[in-house]
Design an enzyme around this catalytic site. Structure first.
Site, mmCIF file in Angstrom:
data_model
loop_
_atom_site.group_PDB
_atom_site.id
_atom_site.type_symbol
_atom_site.label_atom_id
_atom_site.label_comp_id
_atom_site.label_asym_id
_atom_site.label_seq_id
_atom_site.Cartn_x
_atom_site.Cartn_y
_atom_site.Cartn_z
ATOM 1 C CE LYS A 1 -25.520 91.289 49.400
ATOM 2 N NZ LYS A 1 -25.005 90.319 48.394
ATOM 3 C CD GLN B 1 -26.424 95.229 42.707
ATOM 4 O OE1 GLN B 1 -26.361 94.728 41.599
ATOM 5 N NE2 GLN B 1 -27.375 94.915 43.568
ATOM 6 C CE LYS C 1 -30.303 96.584 41.160
ATOM 7 N NZ LYS C 1 -30.296 95.173 40.659
ATOM 8 C CE LYS D 1 -24.691 91.885 39.062
ATOM 9 N NZ LYS D 1 -26.039 92.231 39.538
ATOM 10 N N GLY E 1 -26.005 85.800 44.046
ATOM 11 C CA GLY E 1 -26.257 85.244 42.715
ATOM 12 C C GLY E 1 -26.663 86.319 41.714
ATOM 13 C CG ASP E 2 -26.843 88.913 38.067
ATOM 14 O OD1 ASP E 2 -27.554 89.775 38.600
ATOM 15 O OD2 ASP E 2 -26.658 88.883 36.834
ATOM 16 C CB THR F 1 -35.593 89.590 42.252
ATOM 17 O OG1 THR F 1 -34.415 89.285 42.991
ATOM 18 C CG2 THR F 1 -35.324 90.745 41.316
ATOM 19 C CG ASN G 1 -34.589 83.008 41.509
ATOM 20 O OD1 ASN G 1 -35.242 82.012 41.761
ATOM 21 N ND2 ASN G 1 -34.067 83.795 42.419
ATOM 22 C CB SER H 1 -28.916 90.287 49.525
ATOM 23 O OG SER H 1 -28.982 89.274 48.558
HETATM 24 N N1 GLU Z 1 -27.973 90.110 41.348
HETATM 25 C C1 GLU Z 1 -29.022 90.763 42.073
HETATM 26 C C2 GLU Z 1 -29.166 92.200 41.611
HETATM 27 O O1 GLU Z 1 -28.944 92.481 40.460
HETATM 28 C C3 GLU Z 1 -28.896 90.577 43.576
HETATM 29 C C4 GLU Z 1 -27.632 91.064 44.189
HETATM 30 C C5 GLU Z 1 -27.488 90.693 45.658
HETATM 31 O O2 GLU Z 1 -28.370 90.098 46.237
HETATM 32 O O3 GLU Z 1 -26.430 91.037 46.192
HETATM 33 O O4 GLU Z 1 -29.530 93.081 42.334
#
Ligand code: GLU
Length: 454
Positions: free
Chosen positions: A93, A114, A117, A129, A168-169, A212, A244, A381
């Site tokens: 994810k 990630q 996190k 990612k 998204g990112d 976020t 965002n 998410s």
């Molecule tokens: N891009 C965001 C992050 O850096 C969200 C990733 C997601 O929702 O999967 O955590």
């Protein structure tokens, strides 16, 4: 930052040799390994199982070509990646980034971060990612759509609701997710939750857009309350970025009574000593997709300065870097410290250089790493995936309350882990970077040990 434990040192040296040309990834590995020493000493079985060697190597990394036609009919070719780093605790994810700087090193560092996190959110999500060096700036809507369709045609081979769920990112928002989702559905003839950050009319979650930024402020509120018996109210706050994350961090900060005086984009920053008017910013950024300097047209009493790093010379009590990696270097940290900053929390992924982080920690500035403080986006998410699986949707209040609970939980998990392992500075402030790494790592390590040598 340095690594003392011989096992961790050996693994880091191997990564340095193997990935010598990936500076962002090496930084991320150093940042994590430098804090895991006490855990490794407590668990000798990790070394025996080669756990850290496996942790720093992505399970899979794909690179693919994305060819598309621009509005002039000319063929354009971009490079794209999906790095599936770790699936020990759930399907991969993590977001997709469209930005000219995108390369394998950046996507690997983001996927690695990630992993920890996502573990911190407490939800079952592994780390991944992806992205492309495509630059959405100045492209027409039709070009964005054709690019997204071509990108998804290839990406669709690697993802799935139980396999890998992108989102998204930077450079990928609601519009792009819509085009990507549509193309996947067309290719597979299947309506499933393979992306998050979707529109509300086709399976998105309420509060995902704000998550976020809101989550960052929920974290900061809890952190200030526990660590300084203080709050965000009346604090002069500087936020970099105007995407965002920055916009909704500013919105929640204002709601909680902070005075947000600056925002930026990659060209420059605005300073409005009376407090930023967010309606103006939303109009520029969300409606017109314009540049932050256009704020001056609506608010001529504000200041606009070219160059984005100058934003850190504005005196403030709270600084929230919400733009991109390495946007805040040691000299910026020194300026913030000299101007009396009390708290720095990362809304972006690794916006502060490692020596800038050390400078904050050594001078008693409260510092929160992105993998903890900005986890609200991916946490929501996770809530979107949950709603998709149930074929149901929660109200705004329900999602917001869950998000709040998750962010408060992440703060306490990181704080308690830091205390448990005596990771503190001279002022006895908990080192939240170490705490977040240790707490995030614990669950991933446990799952990897249980699943055997993979
Ligand atoms: N891009 C965001 C992050 O850096 C969200 C990733 C997601 O929702 O999967 O955590």
């Amino acid at each position: 930052m340095s690594i003392k434990n011989p096992y961790l040192q050996k693994v880091y040296q191997q990564v340095c040799q193997r990935d010598a040309n990936e500076p962002e990834f090496l930084n991320a590995v150093m940042e994590v390994l430098s804090t895991l020493e006490p855990v490794i000493e407590k668990h000798p079985e990790y070394e025996a199982a080669g756990l850290i060697e496996r942790l720093v190597e992505p399970e899979r990394a794909v690179q693919f070509r994305v060819a598309w036609q621009d509005d002039q009919g000319k063929t354009q070719v971009n490079r794209a990646f999906r790095v599936q780093f770790n699936s020990a605790i759930g399907p991969y994810k993590g977001g997709l980034r469209f930005h000219p700087s995108v390369n394998l090193s950046i996507i690997k560092f983001l996927a690695f971060e990630q992993t920890f996190k996502n573990s911190l959110t407490g939800l079952p999500m592994g780390g991944g990612k992806g992205g492309s060096d495509f630059d959405p700036k100045g492209k027409s809507d039709a070009e964005i759509m054709r690019f997204c369709q071509s990108f998804m045609t290839e990406l669709s081979r690697y993802i799935g609701a139980e396999t890998d769920v992108p989102a998204g990112d930077i450079g990928v928002g609601g519009r792009e997710i819509g085009y990507l989702f549509g193309q996947y559905k067309r290719l597979q003839n299947r309506f499933s939750g393979i992306l998050t950050g979707k529109g509300l009319s086709y399976g998105g979650s309420l509060v995902r857009t704000q998550a976020t930024g809101y989550g960052l402020l929920y974290f900061v509120q809890e952190m200030l309350s526990v660590m300084a018996n203080d709050s965000v109210k009346d604090k002069v706050t500087v936020i970099s970025g105007s995407g965002n994350v920055a916009i909704y961090a500013a919105e929640k900060a204002q709601e909680l009574g902070a005075k947000v005086v600056a925002l930026s984009d990659s060209n420059g920053y605005i300073y409005d000593k009376n407090g930023i008017d967010l309606n103006v910013v939303k109009q520029i950024k969300e409606v017109r997709r314009g540049r932050i300097r256009e704020y001056m047209d609506a608010v001529p009493s504000a200041e606009y300065h070219e160059g984005c790093r100058g934003i850190w010379s504005i005196p403030c009590e709270i600084a929230l870097p919400c733009a991109t990696q390495n946007e805040l270097l040691l000299e910026d940290a020194e300026k913030l410290i000299a101007n009396g900053v009390k708290l720095v929390a990362e809304g972006a992924n690794m916006p502060c250089a490692l020596d800038a982080v050390a400078a904050f920690q050594n001078s008693g500035v409260l510092y929160a790493p992105g993998k903890a403080a900005n986890a609200g986006g991916v946490a929501t998410s996770g809530l979107e995936m949950c709603q998709n699986a149930m074929k149901y949707s929660w109200s705004k209040e329900e999602v917001d309350q869950k998000l709040h609970q998750i962010m408060v939980g992440i703060f306490h998990d990181a704080y308690n882990a830091a205390k448990e392992y005596n990771m503190e500075n001279e002022q006895h402030q908990a080192n939240l970077l170490a705490g977040a790494n240790i707490a995030g790592f614990a669950k991933v390590a446990d799952a990897m040990m249980a699943q055997g040598i993979l």
